[in-house]
Design an enzyme around this catalytic site. Structure first.
Site, PDB file in Angstrom:
ATOM      1  N   CYS A 119       0.844  -1.205   0.000  1.00  0.00           N
ATOM      2  CA  CYS A 119       0.000   0.000   0.000  1.00  0.00           C
ATOM      3  C   CYS A 119       0.877   1.251   0.000  1.00  0.00           C
ATOM      4  O   CYS A 119       1.757   1.397   0.836  1.00  0.00           O
ATOM      5  CB  CYS A 119      -0.900  -0.010   1.237  1.00  0.00           C
ATOM      6  SG  CYS A 119      -1.737   1.569   1.531  1.00  0.00           S
ATOM      7  N   CYS A 138       0.404   3.266   3.511  1.00  0.00           N
ATOM      8  CA  CYS A 138       0.764   2.727   4.824  1.00  0.00           C
ATOM      9  C   CYS A 138       2.089   3.334   5.317  1.00  0.00           C
ATOM     10  O   CYS A 138       2.951   3.704   4.521  1.00  0.00           O
ATOM     11  CB  CYS A 138       0.891   1.204   4.748  1.00  0.00           C
ATOM     12  SG  CYS A 138      -0.673   0.332   5.005  1.00  0.00           S
ATOM     13  N   HIS A 169      -4.342   0.346   7.978  1.00  0.00           N
ATOM     14  CA  HIS A 169      -4.804   0.076   6.616  1.00  0.00           C
ATOM     15  C   HIS A 169      -6.236  -0.471   6.579  1.00  0.00           C
ATOM     16  O   HIS A 169      -6.961  -0.303   5.603  1.00  0.00           O
ATOM     17  CB  HIS A 169      -3.853  -0.930   5.961  1.00  0.00           C
ATOM     18  CG  HIS A 169      -4.146  -1.212   4.527  1.00  0.00           C
ATOM     19  ND1 HIS A 169      -3.751  -0.370   3.513  1.00  0.00           N
ATOM     20  CD2 HIS A 169      -4.824  -2.224   3.927  1.00  0.00           C
ATOM     21  CE1 HIS A 169      -4.166  -0.859   2.346  1.00  0.00           C
ATOM     22  NE2 HIS A 169      -4.814  -1.982   2.572  1.00  0.00           N
ATOM     23  N   ASN A 229     -13.000  10.526  -1.095  1.00  0.00           N
ATOM     24  CA  ASN A 229     -13.606   9.659  -2.088  1.00  0.00           C
ATOM     25  C   ASN A 229     -13.459   8.262  -1.538  1.00  0.00           C
ATOM     26  O   ASN A 229     -12.348   7.797  -1.389  1.00  0.00           O
ATOM     27  CB  ASN A 229     -12.763   9.754  -3.366  1.00  0.00           C
ATOM     28  CG  ASN A 229     -13.578  10.157  -4.548  1.00  0.00           C
ATOM     29  OD1 ASN A 229     -14.764  10.444  -4.441  1.00  0.00           O
ATOM     30  ND2 ASN A 229     -12.935  10.163  -5.684  1.00  0.00           N
ATOM     31  N   SER A 273      -8.760   4.696  -5.463  1.00  0.00           N
ATOM     32  CA  SER A 273      -7.744   3.749  -5.919  1.00  0.00           C
ATOM     33  C   SER A 273      -7.191   2.875  -4.804  1.00  0.00           C
ATOM     34  O   SER A 273      -6.475   1.917  -5.070  1.00  0.00           O
ATOM     35  CB  SER A 273      -6.591   4.534  -6.557  1.00  0.00           C
ATOM     36  OG  SER A 273      -6.047   5.437  -5.613  1.00  0.00           O
ATOM     37  N   HIS A 304      -6.967   2.126   1.856  1.00  0.00           N
ATOM     38  CA  HIS A 304      -6.391   2.752   3.049  1.00  0.00           C
ATOM     39  C   HIS A 304      -7.157   4.062   3.319  1.00  0.00           C
ATOM     40  O   HIS A 304      -7.331   4.863   2.407  1.00  0.00           O
ATOM     41  CB  HIS A 304      -4.900   3.037   2.827  1.00  0.00           C
ATOM     42  CG  HIS A 304      -4.179   3.395   4.081  1.00  0.00           C
ATOM     43  ND1 HIS A 304      -3.209   2.603   4.637  1.00  0.00           N
ATOM     44  CD2 HIS A 304      -4.338   4.444   4.922  1.00  0.00           C
ATOM     45  CE1 HIS A 304      -2.773   3.168   5.754  1.00  0.00           C
ATOM     46  NE2 HIS A 304      -3.457   4.291   5.937  1.00  0.00           N
ATOM     47  N   HIS A 349      -8.252   7.489   3.556  1.00  0.00           N
ATOM     48  CA  HIS A 349      -7.587   8.744   3.181  1.00  0.00           C
ATOM     49  C   HIS A 349      -8.551   9.686   2.490  1.00  0.00           C
ATOM     50  O   HIS A 349      -9.599   9.283   1.997  1.00  0.00           O
ATOM     51  CB  HIS A 349      -6.401   8.464   2.253  1.00  0.00           C
ATOM     52  CG  HIS A 349      -6.808   8.007   0.878  1.00  0.00           C
ATOM     53  ND1 HIS A 349      -7.258   6.728   0.623  1.00  0.00           N
ATOM     54  CD2 HIS A 349      -6.867   8.653  -0.312  1.00  0.00           C
ATOM     55  CE1 HIS A 349      -7.556   6.621  -0.655  1.00  0.00           C
ATOM     56  NE2 HIS A 349      -7.338   7.774  -1.263  1.00  0.00           N
ATOM     57  N   GLN A 387      -8.485  13.826   0.336  1.00  0.00           N
ATOM     58  CA  GLN A 387      -7.642  14.721  -0.445  1.00  0.00           C
ATOM     59  C   GLN A 387      -7.971  16.168  -0.134  1.00  0.00           C
ATOM     60  O   GLN A 387      -9.047  16.484   0.370  1.00  0.00           O
ATOM     61  CB  GLN A 387      -7.839  14.467  -1.943  1.00  0.00           C
ATOM     62  CG  GLN A 387      -7.470  13.053  -2.387  1.00  0.00           C
ATOM     63  CD  GLN A 387      -7.428  12.940  -3.903  1.00  0.00           C
ATOM     64  OE1 GLN A 387      -6.904  13.810  -4.593  1.00  0.00           O
ATOM     65  NE2 GLN A 387      -7.977  11.861  -4.423  1.00  0.00           N
TER      66      GLN A 387
HETATM   67  P1  H2U Z   1      -8.123   8.421  -4.627  1.00  0.00           P
HETATM   68  O1  H2U Z   1      -8.427   8.807  -3.223  1.00  0.00           O
HETATM   69  O2  H2U Z   1      -9.148   8.953  -5.583  1.00  0.00           O
HETATM   70  O3  H2U Z   1      -7.859   6.974  -4.787  1.00  0.00           O
HETATM   71  O4  H2U Z   1      -6.761   9.143  -4.988  1.00  0.00           O
HETATM   72  C1  H2U Z   1      -5.561   8.875  -4.331  1.00  0.00           C
HETATM   73  C2  H2U Z   1      -4.574   9.952  -4.712  1.00  0.00           C
HETATM   74  O5  H2U Z   1      -3.271   9.551  -4.328  1.00  0.00           O
HETATM   75  C3  H2U Z   1      -4.525  10.204  -6.209  1.00  0.00           C
HETATM   76  O6  H2U Z   1      -4.866  11.555  -6.433  1.00  0.00           O
HETATM   77  C4  H2U Z   1      -2.346  10.001  -5.269  1.00  0.00           C
HETATM   78  C5  H2U Z   1      -3.077   9.922  -6.585  1.00  0.00           C
HETATM   79  O7  H2U Z   1      -2.587  10.898  -7.478  1.00  0.00           O
HETATM   80  N1  H2U Z   1      -1.159   9.183  -5.184  1.00  0.00           N
HETATM   81  C6  H2U Z   1       0.049   9.747  -4.795  1.00  0.00           C
HETATM   82  O8  H2U Z   1       0.119  10.953  -4.577  1.00  0.00           O
HETATM   83  N2  H2U Z   1       1.156   8.957  -4.636  1.00  0.00           N
HETATM   84  C7  H2U Z   1       1.175   7.613  -4.910  1.00  0.00           C
HETATM   85  O9  H2U Z   1       2.192   6.974  -4.705  1.00  0.00           O
HETATM   86  C8  H2U Z   1      -0.029   6.964  -5.460  1.00  0.00           C
HETATM   87  C9  H2U Z   1      -1.270   7.779  -5.499  1.00  0.00           C
HETATM   88 ZN    ZN Z   2      -2.283   1.011   3.754  1.00  0.00          ZN
END
Ligand code: H2U
Ligand code: ZN
Length: 352
Positions: free
Chosen positions: A50, A53, A113, A151, A159, A162, A164, A166
């Site tokens: 992940c 994590c 996680h 989201n 994606s 975990h 989270h 934004q």
């Molecule tokens: P979601 O919450 O929609 O899955 O988006 C996760 C965000 O995490 C996504 O905007 C970022 C992606 O650009 N990301 C990183 O900044 N670093 C990473 O290593 C993978 C994902």
């Molecule tokens: Zn994780």
């Protein structure tokens, strides 16, 4: 005789100035369309693959610290950039461009996680509230709009499971807040009171769309809800932005969030997907208006979940919704009644 639980009607959203078509008589129609897969419930507390994590490497090679509570980093694939040149161009009145400056961050809610907001201990949800407020305050020094959001769930295009959210901050007001700004301003000018404060009073009095409430907060399925189990979270006193919340209000917010998100999970006994986000007053930029110019604003959160009748059937916003206007079958009152009766103990905890 018109019966709102049987007859098609339109409801007005005073925050956006848009209508939603309500068709309660369609609730009985059969479903033979897409079915969403339910994801297997149990995840490990730590996942070595992940990118969120603690201690793991992200895309681009940066390593996360061994964080204990919340952790915020600059998005490695940021949709906005801070240093773009400022320009407004129109090669033709029909071909207009404006530049935008901004920044995107990712915020881990917990090092665990396997948890989601409703499953996290209350003090940790409170830490998330504090981090939302701190990020908003910091980025509001630079940018006009700070969009805090989560989201959740693969159905929402998230994606990574975990927990989270934004934060996107930018120099301009995006479409949704721009509509809300204009509508709240007009209501203020016409009535001398804040639209969402009046609305909270109306809903408290009516009761039928209230899902949960406490000393400082009210959670309602808004009268004009579009998504089946949409919620609007409202403070009871005038509040412009997240950083303005006092300690007691933050505790109460953590409480009502955990409460309604637990109800969501209990609804179909699944980890309920949604997009949740905060709308507060825009920040005054440079020599623009001071805070008094935002008295028409009231802080609130929208929660938009796509699920309709089970863990596997989601509502589509297609066809008439894309070309005409949003439409729903279940009434806001029916959705609120269902959510209200659900327990506030998470189904996973009940089983153990
Ligand atoms: P979601 O919450 O929609 O899955 O988006 C996760 C965000 O995490 C996504 O905007 C970022 C992606 O650009 N990301 C990183 O900044 N670093 C990473 O290593 C993978 C994902
Ligand atoms: Zn994780």
């Amino acid at each position: 005789m018109f019966n709102p639980t049987e007859h098609p009607h339109r409801r007005y959203n005073p925050l956006t100035g848009e209508y939603v078509l309500v068709s309660p008589h369609r609730m009985k129609r059969p479903w033979q369309g897409q079915v969403e897969k339910t994801v297997s419930a149990q995840r490990p507390t730590y996942d070595p693959t992940c990118y969120l994590c603690p201690g793991n490497e992200r895309a681009g090679g940066v390593r996360n610290p061994a964080y204990d509570h919340t952790f915020v980093f600059d998005n490695d694939f940021s949709a906005l950039l801070p240093a773009t040149p400022t320009v407004v161009t129109a090669v033709h009145p029909l071909l207009q461009t404006e530049s935008v400056q901004g920044t995107c961050r990712v915020m881990c809610f917990s090092p665990r996680h396997d948890l989601t907001l409703p499953e996290m201990p209350l003090p940790d949800v409170r830490r998330v509230v504090d981090e939302w407020a701190a990020q908003t305050a910091e980025l509001g020094q630079i940018y006009r709009w700070v969009q805090v959001f989560e989201n959740k769930g693969a159905v929402m295009g998230c994606s990574n499971p975990h927990p989270h959210g934004q934060i996107w901050a930018l120099s301009q007001l995006p479409n949704e807040p721009r509509k809300e700004d204009a509508q709240q301003r007009r209501y203020w000018e016409d009535n001398g009171r804040a639209l969402l404060l009046d609305y909270a009073a109306v809903e408290q009095e009516a009761g039928e769309r209230v899902v949960a409430d406490n000393e400082h907060w009210l959670a309602v399925v808004p009268y004009w809800a579009v998504w089946p189990f949409e919620l609007l979270l409202l403070p009871r006193r005038p509040v412009l932005r997240l950083p303005d919340l006092a300690a007691g209000e933050r505790d109460a917010l953590a409480g009502i969030l955990k409460n309604v998100l637990t109800k969501y999970d209990n609804l179909f006994e699944t980890s309920f997907p949604y997009s949740l986000g905060w709308h507060g007053a825009p920040f005054p930029i440079a020599d623009a208006a001071p805070d008094a110019a935002f008295a028409h604003w009231q802080l609130h959160a929208h929660i938009y979940p796509p699920l309709l009748r089970s863990a596997t059937v989601k509502k589509f916003m297609v066809g008439f919704e894309m070309l005409g206007e949003a439409q729903r079958d279940l009434t806001a009152e029916q959705a609120a009644a269902r959510l209200r009766t659900l327990p506030t103990i998470h189904y996973k905890q009940r089983e153990t």
